[in-house]
Design a protein around this motif. Structure first.
Motif, PDB file in Angstrom:
ATOM      1  N   GLU A 184     -25.366  27.150 -18.573  1.00 26.96           N
ATOM      2  CA  GLU A 184     -26.579  27.002 -18.017  1.00 26.96           C
ATOM      3  C   GLU A 184     -26.931  28.349 -17.870  1.00 26.96           C
ATOM      4  O   GLU A 184     -26.491  29.296 -17.510  1.00 26.96           O
ATOM      5  CB  GLU A 184     -26.222  26.891 -16.502  1.00 26.96           C
ATOM      6  N   PHE A 225     -29.281  23.633 -18.977  1.00 31.23           N
ATOM      7  CA  PHE A 225     -30.059  23.568 -17.929  1.00 31.23           C
ATOM      8  C   PHE A 225     -30.708  25.296 -18.106  1.00 31.23           C
ATOM      9  O   PHE A 225     -29.853  26.204 -18.327  1.00 31.23           O
ATOM     10  CB  PHE A 225     -29.279  23.764 -16.580  1.00 31.23           C
ATOM     11  N   GLU A 262     -33.642  27.880 -15.949  1.00 33.02           N
ATOM     12  CA  GLU A 262     -34.293  27.584 -14.696  1.00 33.02           C
ATOM     13  C   GLU A 262     -35.663  28.833 -15.028  1.00 33.02           C
ATOM     14  O   GLU A 262     -35.522  29.623 -16.148  1.00 33.02           O
ATOM     15  CB  GLU A 262     -33.767  27.973 -13.467  1.00 33.02           C
ATOM     16  N   SER A 270     -35.254  18.924 -21.673  1.00 33.23           N
ATOM     17  CA  SER A 270     -35.546  19.663 -20.450  1.00 33.23           C
ATOM     18  C   SER A 270     -35.904  21.029 -20.622  1.00 33.23           C
ATOM     19  O   SER A 270     -37.013  21.410 -20.033  1.00 33.23           O
ATOM     20  CB  SER A 270     -34.440  19.801 -19.582  1.00 33.23           C
TER      21      SER A 270
END
Length: 147
Positions: free
Chosen positions: A35, A69, A71, A100
């Motif tokens: 991540e 993931f 961000e 994503s």
């Protein structure tokens, strides 16, 4: 005092990001697994800085195929890595971005800055059985699965 489900989720450590950099000829391959969040974004910038120390490098391929993931701070780290590379005249490509991450790039209109490639550059090209890249990818998958 009882803790809520939200507090328990917040207290869990985020899965680590594994970063491996390998220079092959004039291309540095930066493999990411896990991540890419605020606590792990410095690892991407550090890996690119390390790759840029080799003056023979003219291209950096960041392989994000194993990034589960990402961000906004992770995106910021990728953009900072791009700026560092561009300042040295080195092209930085993003390879293997999952849907994503592709959505994040589209929403922020930054995808064109990272020059995404259609295929996963370093892992997909090197397929021979017993190849160190196959073992490396297997290791990165195991590491990211544990977190």
């Amino acid at each position: 005092m009882a803790t809520s489900e939200y507090d328990q989720e917040k207290a869990r450590p985020s899965p680590a990001l594994s970063v491996v950099t390998v220079v092959l000829g004039k291309t540095a391959h930066v493999l990411l697994a896990g991540e890419l969040d605020i606590s792990m974004s410095a690892g991407v910038v550090s890996a690119v800085k390390t790759a840029l120390e080799d003056r023979a490098v003219i291209t950096i391929r960041v392989d994000a195929a194993l990034v589960a993931f990402c961000e906004s701070s992770g995106l910021g780290a990728l953009l900072q890595a791009r700026r560092l590379a561009a300042a040295r005249g080195v092209r930085l490509y993003l390879a293997g971005a999952r849907p994503s991450l592709q959505r994040l790039l589209a929403m922020t209109d930054t995808g064109h800055l990272l020059e995404p490639t259609a295929r996963c550059g370093c892992v997909a090209r090197l397929r021979p059985t017993g190849c160190c890249w196959v073992r490396l990818r297997t290791w990165l998958v195991r590491i990211s699965a544990k977190h």
